[in-house]
Design a protein around this motif. Sequence first.
Motif, mmCIF file in Angstrom:
data_model
loop_
_atom_site.group_PDB
_atom_site.id
_atom_site.type_symbol
_atom_site.label_atom_id
_atom_site.label_comp_id
_atom_site.label_asym_id
_atom_site.label_seq_id
_atom_site.Cartn_x
_atom_site.Cartn_y
_atom_site.Cartn_z
ATOM 1 N N ALA A 9 0.833 -1.204 0.000
ATOM 2 C CA ALA A 9 0.000 0.000 0.000
ATOM 3 C C ALA A 9 0.866 1.253 0.000
ATOM 4 O O ALA A 9 1.932 1.293 0.613
ATOM 5 N N GLU A 10 0.395 2.289 -0.703
ATOM 6 C CA GLU A 10 1.040 3.593 -0.633
ATOM 7 C C GLU A 10 0.589 4.322 0.622
ATOM 8 O O GLU A 10 1.347 5.030 1.253
ATOM 9 N N ARG A 11 -0.677 4.183 0.935
ATOM 10 C CA ARG A 11 -1.290 4.778 2.115
ATOM 11 C C ARG A 11 -2.623 4.073 2.333
ATOM 12 O O ARG A 11 -3.046 3.289 1.503
ATOM 13 N N LEU A 12 -3.275 4.342 3.435
ATOM 14 C CA LEU A 12 -4.558 3.718 3.764
ATOM 15 C C LEU A 12 -4.497 2.188 3.722
ATOM 16 O O LEU A 12 -5.400 1.523 3.224
ATOM 17 N N ALA A 13 -3.424 1.633 4.282
ATOM 18 C CA ALA A 13 -3.249 0.177 4.271
ATOM 19 C C ALA A 13 -4.360 -0.536 5.022
ATOM 20 O O ALA A 13 -4.727 -1.656 4.673
ATOM 21 N N TRP A 14 -4.919 0.111 6.034
ATOM 22 C CA TRP A 14 -5.983 -0.505 6.825
ATOM 23 C C TRP A 14 -7.170 -0.904 5.971
ATOM 24 O O TRP A 14 -7.903 -1.835 6.287
ATOM 25 N N LEU A 15 -7.340 -0.199 4.849
ATOM 26 C CA LEU A 15 -8.449 -0.488 3.938
ATOM 27 C C LEU A 15 -8.368 -1.913 3.396
ATOM 28 O O LEU A 15 -9.396 -2.562 3.192
ATOM 29 N N ALA A 16 -7.164 -2.408 3.198
ATOM 30 C CA ALA A 16 -6.992 -3.776 2.698
ATOM 31 C C ALA A 16 -7.529 -4.787 3.706
ATOM 32 O O ALA A 16 -8.227 -5.730 3.335
ATOM 33 N N GLY A 17 -7.228 -4.583 4.971
ATOM 34 C CA GLY A 17 -7.715 -5.494 6.001
ATOM 35 C C GLY A 17 -9.230 -5.493 6.097
ATOM 36 O O GLY A 17 -9.863 -6.551 6.192
#
Length: 116
Positions: free
Chosen positions: A54-62
Amino acid sequence: MKPGLLFIIALALGLALWTLATFIDGVREPWDGGSFWIFYVTALALAAMLGVFAERLAWLAGAAVIFAMLPVMLVATGVGSLIVLGVILLAFMALPAIATAQVAFALAHRKTGNPT
């Protein structure tokens, strides 16, 4: 990876994972299967791997990997009286996946102080 693309990939992989779980266990809802916890840990690992890219907002993947279970269940069972409870349960189940993706992101993007 851009957040929009990350979300789409996480959702697609989550849909594939939870659909596979229903077929392997022969159940209509993934959490009813005997091997649910194996698939859940796989979802956590998937969230971590996506968090690394992720570049940013990695939590979105979870969140996307876990909430991908919702359409799988809706297709199999439709909207019933327990849908609100199911969404609340998914939200709680998403918390470890969100944390896993965010920790993986932080570890992958930390500043080490070493020039590369």
